[in-house]
Design a protein around this motif. Structure first.
Motif, short mmCIF file in Angstrom:
data_model
loop_
_atom_site.label_atom_id
_atom_site.label_comp_id
_atom_site.label_asym_id
_atom_site.label_seq_id
_atom_site.Cartn_x
_atom_site.Cartn_y
_atom_site.Cartn_z
N ASN A 65 0.99 -1.17 -0.37
CA ASN A 65 -0.14 0.32 0.18
C ASN A 65 0.43 1.22 0.30
N LEU A 66 0.62 1.96 -1.17
CA LEU A 66 1.02 3.55 -0.71
C LEU A 66 0.88 4.09 0.18
N VAL A 67 1.75 4.68 1.08
CA VAL A 67 1.83 6.28 2.12
C VAL A 67 2.26 7.49 1.29
N GLU A 68 1.59 8.34 1.70
CA GLU A 68 1.96 9.71 1.30
C GLU A 68 3.59 9.91 1.80
N SER A 69 4.21 9.07 3.17
CA SER A 69 5.23 9.46 3.76
C SER A 69 6.34 8.87 2.40
N ASP A 70 5.98 7.73 1.78
CA ASP A 70 6.45 6.76 0.69
C ASP A 70 7.09 8.13 0.25
N ALA A 71 6.14 9.21 -0.31
CA ALA A 71 6.57 10.33 -0.74
C ALA A 71 7.63 11.75 -0.41
N LEU A 72 7.88 11.89 1.40
CA LEU A 72 7.65 12.46 1.75
C LEU A 72 9.90 11.92 2.01
N GLN A 73 10.15 12.11 1.40
CA GLN A 73 12.19 12.72 0.78
C GLN A 73 12.82 13.60 0.56
N PRO A 74 14.13 13.82 1.70
CA PRO A 74 14.68 14.95 1.06
C PRO A 74 15.27 15.26 -0.31
N GLY A 75 15.35 16.45 -1.25
CA GLY A 75 15.24 16.82 -2.59
C GLY A 75 16.93 16.41 -2.72
N VAL A 76 17.63 15.92 -1.74
CA VAL A 76 19.50 15.26 -2.03
C VAL A 76 18.63 13.68 -1.92
N ARG A 77 17.96 13.06 -2.25
CA ARG A 77 17.70 11.72 -3.43
C ARG A 77 16.81 12.27 -4.30
N GLN A 78 16.24 13.39 -4.65
CA GLN A 78 15.92 12.67 -6.40
C GLN A 78 16.78 12.30 -7.79
N VAL A 79 16.67 11.16 -8.37
CA VAL A 79 17.48 10.58 -9.07
C VAL A 79 16.88 11.28 -10.75
N ALA A 80 16.33 12.30 -10.83
CA ALA A 80 16.45 13.21 -11.89
C ALA A 80 15.24 14.46 -11.67
N ALA A 81 15.15 15.55 -12.43
CA ALA A 81 14.63 16.87 -12.58
C ALA A 81 14.71 17.09 -13.40
N GLY A 82 13.99 18.22 -13.85
CA GLY A 82 13.47 19.14 -14.43
C GLY A 82 12.44 20.58 -15.03
#
Ligand code: AHM
Ligand code: MG
Length: 341
Positions: free
Chosen positions: A146-163
């Protein structure tokens, strides 16, 4: 940004070539970036047409005007989400247009994507640049399906890509996977994004400051002093700096990336925590700026190290060329210390 060779390289070709440099790569992140590129082409087409729509509605009718802007926001949101849903790689999306997490069909997908589908959308009706911003994380390994909100609460240093994709005088896609900044320009005649730069570095110092000065009276003292510093004459640092403020963060940061300088959205009386969103505005643009040699801070902390506690939380931001951001930090520190002592 300029092309480095005469051979045209499309976004898809570039992504595949980059992936081939990593023997273990599954190709899923590449697919995800290509999905975003495809959605961006469709959004770009509609954004260009919005000029016509707003002309037709420019008879003073706020209703048509407002509705049209809202529709384009939602259109962009739907295009991006359905592109991500189709390839079954992304398990959830968090978007400015949706309060909570959006669970996609592939609950086992390993990526989590944050979106600001159309940043600066209040500028649509005056034909000023707007853009789509994205930030990609890997889902943390958990046995609970089950996906929960806390799965998404990661700091920006953990981004694998962005743009981001900027719909300006031309449509440009800029992204990073943590190995430099790549930029592509959409050639509308062939419907392809063409590589325009593949390791872009921004100026270490720039002569432009960008902030909404309308809120001057409610800023902290250090920021007021810094802006006065930007306006003073000094030959060595090229001051007074120019003031430029578009009112679309994505466009203001893109200019800062190319020309150097600083973009600021501070805390103010109206926005005590700043206005801009950490997860889908500040983190992805900070990742790009840092990869290009710049800096991004909330005044004390590196933006990408802030541990988020809410999907849509805001943060003040000072972002841009290394020397400019270091200077504003000095001012903030000096006057904050004065308040404490
Ligand atoms: P939006 O995502 O709803 O368009 O709002 C965010 C925008 C940013 O792009 C921009 O930097 C900021 O709002 C401008 O705010 P202000 O009008 O307060 O200067
Ligand atoms: Mg926005």
């Amino acid at each position: 940004m300029s092309a480095k060779s005469n051979k045209l390289v499309t976004l898809d070709e570039y992504i595949i070539q980059s992936q081939n440099r990593f023997p273990g790569a599954t190709g899923e992140l590449s697919q995800l970036l290509r999905d975003i590129g495809l959605a961006a082409k469709i959004i770009s087409r509609e954004v260009n047409k919005a000029g016509i729509t707003s002309l037709l509605g420019a008879d003073g009718s706020t209703n048509i005007h407002g509705e049209s802007v809202k529709k384009l926001d939602l259109f962009a949101d739907q295009q991006l989400i359905s592109a991500l849903d189709r390839s079954l790689i992304t398990c959830m999306v968090i978007s400015e247009e949706n309060d909570g997490i959006v669970r996609l069909n592939s609950q086992g997908g390993k990526y989590i994507v944050y979106l600001d589908p159309l940043d600066g959308s209040s500028n649509i009706d005056v034909n000023v640049s707007i853009g789509s911003i994205f930030s990609i994380y890997m889902r943390e390994a958990r046995f609970d399906p089950n996906l929960v909100e806390s799965d998404a609460l990661q700091p920006g240093v953990r981004q694998v890509a962005a743009g981001y994709v900027l719909y300006g005088s031309s449509t440009i896609m800029v992204y990073t996977t943590g190995m430099g900044v790549s930029a592509f320009t959409l050639d509308p005649s062939i419907g392809e994004f063409i590589l325009s730069d593949d390791d872009f570095q921004m100026p270490e110092h720039g002569r432009i400051y960008s902030i909404n000065e309308g809120s001057y009276n409610s800023w902290e003292l250090g920021l007021k002093k810094y802006i006065k510093y930007c306006q003073e004459e000094d030959d060595e640092t090229g001051r007074p700096y120019k003031a430029r403020y578009i009112g679309s963060m994505v466009a203001d940061v893109h200019r800062t990336l190319i020309k150097g300088g600083i973009f600021i959205y501070p805390a103010s009386k109206r926005y005590p925590n700043g206005k801009l969103r950490l997860m889908y505005e500040c983190n992805p643009l900070s990742f790009i700026i840092e990869q290009a040699g710049g800096i991004s801070t909330d005044g004390e902390r590196r933006i990408m190290e802030i541990m988020p506690d809410a999907l849509h939380q805001e943060t003040p931001i000072f972002i841009g060329s290394k020397k400019n951001v270091e200077k504003v930090k000095e001012f903030l520190k000096e006057y904050r210390e004065e308040v404490v002592s």
